[in-house]
Design an enzyme around this catalytic site. Structure first.
Site, PDB file in Angstrom:
ATOM      1  N   HIS A 127     -53.563  56.940  39.084  1.00 53.54           N
ATOM      2  CA  HIS A 127     -54.420  56.816  40.275  1.00 53.54           C
ATOM      3  C   HIS A 127     -53.629  56.884  41.566  1.00 53.54           C
ATOM      4  CE1 HIS A 127     -53.729  52.417  40.966  1.00 53.54           C
ATOM      5  NE2 HIS A 127     -53.713  52.321  39.651  1.00 53.54           N
TER       6      HIS A 127
ATOM      7  N   ASP B 177     -54.719  55.753  44.627  1.00 55.67           N
ATOM      8  CA  ASP B 177     -54.915  54.657  45.573  1.00 55.67           C
ATOM      9  C   ASP B 177     -53.988  53.483  45.293  1.00 55.67           C
ATOM     10  OD1 ASP B 177     -56.530  54.475  43.208  1.00 55.67           O
ATOM     11  OD2 ASP B 177     -57.638  52.815  44.092  1.00 55.67           O
TER      12      ASP B 177
ATOM     13  N   ASP C 136     -47.615  50.502  40.675  1.00 56.78           N
ATOM     14  CA  ASP C 136     -49.054  50.670  40.452  1.00 56.78           C
ATOM     15  C   ASP C 136     -49.612  51.654  41.471  1.00 56.78           C
ATOM     16  OD1 ASP C 136     -51.675  50.338  39.718  1.00 56.78           O
ATOM     17  OD2 ASP C 136     -51.930  48.447  40.777  1.00 56.78           O
TER      18      ASP C 136
ATOM     19  N   GLU D 130     -59.298  53.857  41.928  1.00 60.65           N
ATOM     20  CA  GLU D 130     -59.173  53.057  40.707  1.00 60.65           C
ATOM     21  C   GLU D 130     -59.240  51.566  41.009  1.00 60.65           C
ATOM     22  OE1 GLU D 130     -57.392  50.754  37.481  1.00 60.65           O
ATOM     23  OE2 GLU D 130     -56.630  50.924  39.515  1.00 60.65           O
ATOM     24  N   GLU D 131     -58.690  51.189  42.155  1.00 61.54           N
ATOM     25  CA  GLU D 131     -58.578  49.757  42.451  1.00 61.54           C
ATOM     26  C   GLU D 131     -59.909  49.106  42.801  1.00 61.54           C
ATOM     27  OE1 GLU D 131     -56.063  48.155  41.791  1.00 61.54           O
ATOM     28  OE2 GLU D 131     -54.300  49.453  41.936  1.00 61.54           O
TER      29      GLU D 131
ATOM     30  N   ASP E  23     -50.920  52.702  33.110  1.00 63.90           N
ATOM     31  CA  ASP E  23     -51.233  51.792  34.220  1.00 63.90           C
ATOM     32  C   ASP E  23     -51.063  50.321  33.849  1.00 63.90           C
ATOM     33  OD1 ASP E  23     -51.937  51.171  36.780  1.00 63.90           O
ATOM     34  OD2 ASP E  23     -54.095  51.345  36.468  1.00 63.90           O
TER      35      ASP E  23
ATOM     36  N   HIS F 230     -49.908  44.677  42.579  1.00 64.21           N
ATOM     37  CA  HIS F 230     -50.603  43.896  43.620  1.00 64.21           C
ATOM     38  C   HIS F 230     -49.760  42.742  44.169  1.00 64.21           C
ATOM     39  CE1 HIS F 230     -54.774  45.346  41.951  1.00 64.21           C
ATOM     40  NE2 HIS F 230     -53.802  46.230  41.780  1.00 64.21           N
TER      41      HIS F 230
HETATM   42 ZN   LIG Z   1     -53.173  50.564  38.632  1.00 63.16          ZN
END
Ligand SMILES: [Zn+2]
Length: 407
Positions: free
Chosen positions: A92, A94, A125, A159-160, A188, A383
């Site tokens: 992903h 984003d 990520d 995705e987030e 992921d 994150h």
């Molecule tokens: Zn991810």
């Protein structure tokens, strides 16, 4: 011999891979939901990186809030010897916002390379996957070798924040792209040794219960109906009944059981001598895939009806999140076998298949009948402040994907 060449070639890309990470880190692809402009700039950059591909197709989802009104999704294809099948590697574009800046030791959107790691928002990520998949495919091109099957590099948006403009959009509007016999990799999530392949998820259901009675002075309880007492009874009854009835064990998962946890509780009255007329609380439930969530919902409804009758309250049930029950990826599918073998070859470890509490993007693929494997060698810093990517893992994962595609 061919494999040795592939591995050597990937090693030679190390600096290019680090550069790609650093370049992307500066292209803040934050969702409009989180106040960002979306993935446009990063997608343009990724298109340049994959310009070696035999085919590049773009599938833009419209979103007026985003830069140029789109949320880009890209499929870059490399032709294989056998063109009847494809290995998909999905990553992903984003990233999540940086969070509290004071917790970062450096600018989150300016990559820092230090002690074999790259620091920055998004580097693990999910840029590690973007980079490792691209360079795995590029190796074949540069060496003039064809992979066994087509390689489809899939780069998705959103995705987030739920994938409405990403993989959900693709499955809905371009579902014909996703063939059930294809092999699907979603790098992921994983473990620091690279020895965990996630193949199943529990079904997530979040409940919000709003219990309504009648507020009154606490010294005269017969003048009202205490919503808090009814809510407390509901909470404990649910807790008991759900744990007793949905008590199966499946050792694929950790923990190996369904979980039912009362979590958030909203404030009711501000003072001690008022009997609350309203009580709101939440449950976070993660149910093993062997159970039909509809059965659970019916049991919850029955308990709610009972409590309503018992106390004379009105209870409404809402779902801040209600996941779909998704099939478990077949452990004997070609993708799982090839991946296990490639991990053994490159990292020298025996990977085990696992199930998790729920919530990855692979669930959408599985729901569409695709056997998806979630795997990467990562330390799971998604994150967090000071997110980093271990350079050896990024290069190693590229070797795993190239090995997998050459078998
Ligand atoms: Zn991810």
């Amino acid at each position: 011999m061919e494999k040795e060449e592939l591995m050597k070639k990937i090693e030679s890309y190390r600096e290019d891979m680090i550069k790609a990470q650093a370049d992307m880190c500066a292209l803040k692809a934050i969702s409009p939901d989180s106040g960002g402009e979306g993935e446009f700039d990063k997608a343009e950059y990724v298109k340049k990186l994959v310009s070696f591909a035999d085919e590049i197709k773009e599938y833009d989802a419209k979103d007026e809030r985003a830069k140029n009104g789109i949320r880009p999704n890209i499929v870059a294809k490399m032709y294989g010897k056998d063109r009847s099948k494809a290995i998909w590697i999905m990553s992903h574009l984003d990233v999540v916002p940086e969070g509290d800046r004071s917790l970062w030791n450096s600018d989150p959107f300016k990559a820092v390379v230090k002690d074999g790691k790259i620091y920055g928002r998004g580097v693990e990520d999910n840029q590690q996957a973007i980079v490792s998949s691209i360079f795995a495919a590029k190796t074949f091109k540069d060496l003039g070798i064809k992979p066994k099957y087509d390689i489809n590099l899939l780069f998705v948006s959103d995705e987030e924040m739920g994938s409405e403009y990403g993989v959900q959009f693709l499955l809905k509007e371009h579902g014909e792209l996703f063939k059930k016999d294809d092999i699907y990799m979603v790098p992921d999530s994983g473990s620091p040794k690279g020895d965990e392949i996630e193949i199943a998820e529990k079904t997530i259901i979040w409940f919000k219960f709003t219990v309504e009675g009648k507020q009154s002075h606490a010294s005269m309880p017969d003048k009202g109906i205490n919503a808090h007492r009814a809510g407390a009874d509901l909470l404990l009854t649910l807790d008991k009944v759900l744990h007793e009835k949905y008590n199966a064990r499946d050792d694929l998962f950790s923990p190996p059981v369904s979980t039912f946890e009362p979590t958030k509780k909203e404030a009711n009255v501000p003072n001690v001598n008022t009997m609350p007329g309203k009580d709101i609380f939440y449950f976070d439930c993660r149910v093993l895939p062997q159970y039909d969530p509809e059965d659970l919902l019916k049991d919850v409804r029955d308990i709610v009806n009972e409590i309503e009758k018992k106390y004379g309250v009105k209870i409404s049930v809402d779902f801040p999140q209600k996941g779909e029950r998704t099939p478990v990826t077949d452990i004997n599918s070609e993708g799982v076998k090839l991946l296990k073998k490639a991990i053994r070859d490159v990292y020298g470890v025996e990977a085990k298949t696992i199930g998790i509490g729920g919530g990855t993007v692979a669930a959408y693929l599985r729901a569409a009948g695709c056997n998806a494997c979630v795997w990467a060698r990562i330390e799971e810093l998604a994150h967090q402040p000071n997110e980093y990517c271990v350079i050896d893992y990024m290069v190693g994962d590229a070797k795993v994907f190239a090995t997998l595609a050459s078998e």
